[in-house]
Design a protein around this motif. Sequence first.
Motif, PDB file in Angstrom:
ATOM      1  N   HIS A   7      34.015  -2.753  54.353  1.00  0.00           N
ATOM      2  CA  HIS A   7      33.597  -1.364  54.508  1.00  0.00           C
ATOM      3  C   HIS A   7      32.083  -1.330  54.662  1.00  0.00           C
ATOM      4  CE1 HIS A   7      37.431  -1.236  52.349  1.00  0.00           C
ATOM      5  NE2 HIS A   7      37.620  -0.078  52.962  1.00  0.00           N
ATOM      6  N   GLU A  39      44.138   9.869  47.707  1.00  0.00           N
ATOM      7  CA  GLU A  39      44.516   8.530  48.138  1.00  0.00           C
ATOM      8  C   GLU A  39      45.974   8.511  48.596  1.00  0.00           C
ATOM      9  OE1 GLU A  39      43.678   4.071  46.679  1.00  0.00           O
ATOM     10  OE2 GLU A  39      44.902   5.249  45.288  1.00  0.00           O
ATOM     11  N   ARG A  62      37.586   3.687  58.945  1.00  0.00           N
ATOM     12  CA  ARG A  62      36.997   2.790  57.947  1.00  0.00           C
ATOM     13  C   ARG A  62      35.638   2.263  58.421  1.00  0.00           C
ATOM     14  NH1 ARG A  62      40.077  -1.209  58.389  1.00  0.00           N
ATOM     15  NH2 ARG A  62      38.565  -2.734  59.067  1.00  0.00           N
ATOM     16  N   GLY A  65      32.836   4.528  58.073  1.00  0.00           N
ATOM     17  CA  GLY A  65      32.452   4.811  56.694  1.00  0.00           C
ATOM     18  C   GLY A  65      33.114   6.035  56.114  1.00  0.00           C
ATOM     19  N   PHE A  68      37.906   4.605  52.591  1.00  0.00           N
ATOM     20  CA  PHE A  68      37.966   3.316  51.905  1.00  0.00           C
ATOM     21  C   PHE A  68      39.434   2.918  51.854  1.00  0.00           C
ATOM     22  CE2 PHE A  68      38.660   0.650  48.222  1.00  0.00           C
ATOM     23  CZ  PHE A  68      37.644  -0.292  48.360  1.00  0.00           C
ATOM     24  N   SER A  78      44.476   4.428  51.428  1.00  0.00           N
ATOM     25  CA  SER A  78      43.173   4.899  51.886  1.00  0.00           C
ATOM     26  C   SER A  78      42.788   6.180  51.169  1.00  0.00           C
ATOM     27  CB  SER A  78      43.180   5.133  53.398  1.00  0.00           C
ATOM     28  OG  SER A  78      43.335   3.925  54.085  1.00  0.00           O
ATOM     29  N   ARG A  81      35.733   8.714  51.470  1.00  0.00           N
ATOM     30  CA  ARG A  81      34.543   8.233  50.760  1.00  0.00           C
ATOM     31  C   ARG A  81      33.589   9.412  50.521  1.00  0.00           C
ATOM     32  NH1 ARG A  81      32.230   2.927  53.448  1.00  0.00           N
ATOM     33  NH2 ARG A  81      31.368   2.647  51.364  1.00  0.00           N
ATOM     34  N   LYS A  82      34.071  10.401  49.803  1.00  0.00           N
ATOM     35  CA  LYS A  82      33.343  11.661  49.611  1.00  0.00           C
ATOM     36  C   LYS A  82      31.945  11.466  49.025  1.00  0.00           C
ATOM     37  CE  LYS A  82      37.518  14.322  48.794  1.00  0.00           C
ATOM     38  NZ  LYS A  82      38.282  15.078  47.811  1.00  0.00           N
ATOM     39  N   ILE A  84      29.908   8.819  48.779  1.00  0.00           N
ATOM     40  CA  ILE A  84      28.956   8.090  49.627  1.00  0.00           C
ATOM     41  C   ILE A  84      28.520   8.951  50.810  1.00  0.00           C
ATOM     42  CG2 ILE A  84      28.815   6.169  51.278  1.00  0.00           C
ATOM     43  CD1 ILE A  84      30.168   4.430  49.194  1.00  0.00           C
TER      44      ILE A  84
END
Length: 112
Positions: A7, A39, A62, A65, A68, A78, A81-82, A84
Amino acid sequence: MSKNPTHPGIEQIELNSIFEAVSDPIRRKILWDLSERGESNCSTFLVYAPKTNLSYHMSKLREAGLIFTRYEGTQRFSILRKEILEKKFPGLLDTILESIRIENKELSVNLV
């Protein structure tokens, strides 16, 4: 099963990659579902594309970004990626998701 996929780190996430990833309607549907469900097993999204095509779309999300992905046995899960994304581009994910919500609403109205 092979090791977990790589990632991008926060410094590697680029706006162009995000916009390219969300330009596809299948990937937007996947993002919306992840925002609603949290998820999810990747097989959840087989309603949108065949397995090989779905793998391509998931890898695009992915690599941009946006998600994940982790392996658990033979299954892939999956999640967005809130944190980040919010740190790198404040408000962007919320704006994308709101745009998808509006798009979905307009589609459902036009189908009636």
